[in-house]
Design an enzyme around this catalytic site. Structure first.
Site, PDB file in Angstrom:
ATOM      1  N   CYS B  53      -4.144  20.005 -51.458  1.00  7.02           N
ATOM      2  CA  CYS B  53      -3.344  20.729 -50.416  1.00  7.02           C
ATOM      3  C   CYS B  53      -4.452  21.531 -49.485  1.00  7.02           C
ATOM      4  O   CYS B  53      -4.607  22.038 -48.169  1.00  7.02           O
ATOM      5  CB  CYS B  53      -2.552  21.920 -51.121  1.00  7.02           C
ATOM      6  SG  CYS B  53      -0.837  21.160 -52.012  1.00  7.02           S
ATOM      7  N   ARG B 130       5.430  16.687 -50.119  1.00  2.99           N
ATOM      8  CA  ARG B 130       4.552  16.841 -48.316  1.00  2.99           C
ATOM      9  C   ARG B 130       5.695  16.784 -47.346  1.00  2.99           C
ATOM     10  O   ARG B 130       4.937  16.125 -46.675  1.00  2.99           O
ATOM     11  CB  ARG B 130       3.269  16.389 -48.328  1.00  2.99           C
ATOM     12  CG  ARG B 130       2.391  16.888 -49.739  1.00  2.99           C
ATOM     13  CD  ARG B 130       1.005  15.603 -49.713  1.00  2.99           C
ATOM     14  NE  ARG B 130       0.386  16.418 -51.117  1.00  2.99           N
ATOM     15  CZ  ARG B 130      -0.279  17.010 -51.602  1.00  2.99           C
ATOM     16  NH1 ARG B 130      -0.608  18.297 -50.333  1.00  2.99           N
ATOM     17  NH2 ARG B 130      -0.585  17.227 -52.402  1.00  2.99           N
TER      18      ARG B 130
END
Lengths: 73, 216
Positions: B53, B130
């Site tokens: 991330c 995601r």
């Protein structure tokens, strides 16, 4: 709150927006252009400033309220 | 079946209006309608202070100026708190010298995650995968991408999709496989036999009546 601090004072971006409103009735687009803030920030900020009684909405435009005018002086 | 639906929420589809929301973010409370008139990339990440991330947030920050030029805003999301987001953003700036310029939704109650189908229990029952939602200025969903927890997103592809969608809207054309700005575009296929015959005389580069390309 992005435009009003927990102590009730406007933040840097809140102050920028209030100053932009000093010249009179303005649309969010005009304020964004003048302050350099993204339009989405201006829209959400105007919501906060209106809720805090610092700005008044008139149709699609905004102006300083009496409270806002006193604060920005 | 009902249990799965409760865990995953609504699965939005391309062409549908983007689900409305009002959410606490690192830039204050934002509503979807605040982005009206701009393109918006709403993307989720599994958690703050995680390695993949962090690389993605740096990559999104790198393409942010290119997105701004194209009239696109970025809005991140995870189910972490706003304090966690602020701490992570400050950490990225301090340790990696990158200032994250876009807001991040703190979706603690999973309201937005469930409205956008961002939780895939096969991957994680608690974190968002995601996701990338490309939302147009009329707030319609134009593209949905889902990546697994282990695979960081490709920023070139996200920019390419934005360029392709904006080219389609501006010129009423489609874009072929691996298209890049400046490449030939695909002329929409004809709907009648007459149009198909006329098509071949219109000076397009045609392989056959159904596959014609042109330069913009």
């Amino acid at each position: 709150m992005a435009c009003i601090s927990p102590d009730g004072k406007p933040t840097e971006s809140g102050t920028k927006m209030l100053r932009a409103l000093q010249a009179g009735l303005k649309s969010p687009e005009e304020i964004a252009k003048e302050t350099g803030l993204p339009l989405f920030r201006v829209r959400s900020g105007l919501r906060e400033l209106t809720q805090a009684g610092l700005a008044d909405q008139k149709e699609d435009k905004y102006k300083l309220s009496e409270k806002g005018t006193k604060l920005i002086k | 079946m009902e249990e799965i639906k409760e865990q995953t929420g609504h699965m939005p589809r391309i062409g549908e209006p983007a689900p409305a929301f009002e959410a606490v973010t690192t830039h204050g409370t934002l509503k979807l309608e605040d982005f009206k008139g701009s393109w918006l990339i709403l993307f989720s990440h599994p958690a703050d202070f995680t390695p993949v991330c962090t690389t993605e947030f740096i990559a999104f920050t790198e393409i942010h100026p290119k997105l701004q030029k194209r009239g696109v805003e970025l809005l991140g999301l995870s189910v972490d708190s706003v304090s966690s987001h602020i701490a992570w953003v400050r950490n990225v700036e301090e340790k990696m010298g990158v200032k994250i310029p876009f807001p991040i939704i703190a979706d603690l109650n999973k309201e937005v995650s469930l409205a956008y189908g961002m939780i895939h229990p096969g991957q994680s029952k608690t974190e968002t995968v995601r996701c990338v939602f490309i939302i147009d200025p009329n707030q319609k969903i134009r593209t949905i991408l889902y990546y697994p927890l282990t695979t960081g997103r490709n920023m070139d592809e996200i920019l390419r999709i934005i360029d392709a969608l904006q080219t389609t809207d501006k010129h009423g054309v489609a874009t072929p496989a691996n298209w890049r700005p400046g490449d030939e575009v695909v002329v929409p296929p004809p709907n009648t036999q007459e149009m198909a015959e006329e098509r071949l005389k219109q000076g397009y580069k045609c392989v056959d009546w159904y596959l014609c390309k042109k330069k913009l």
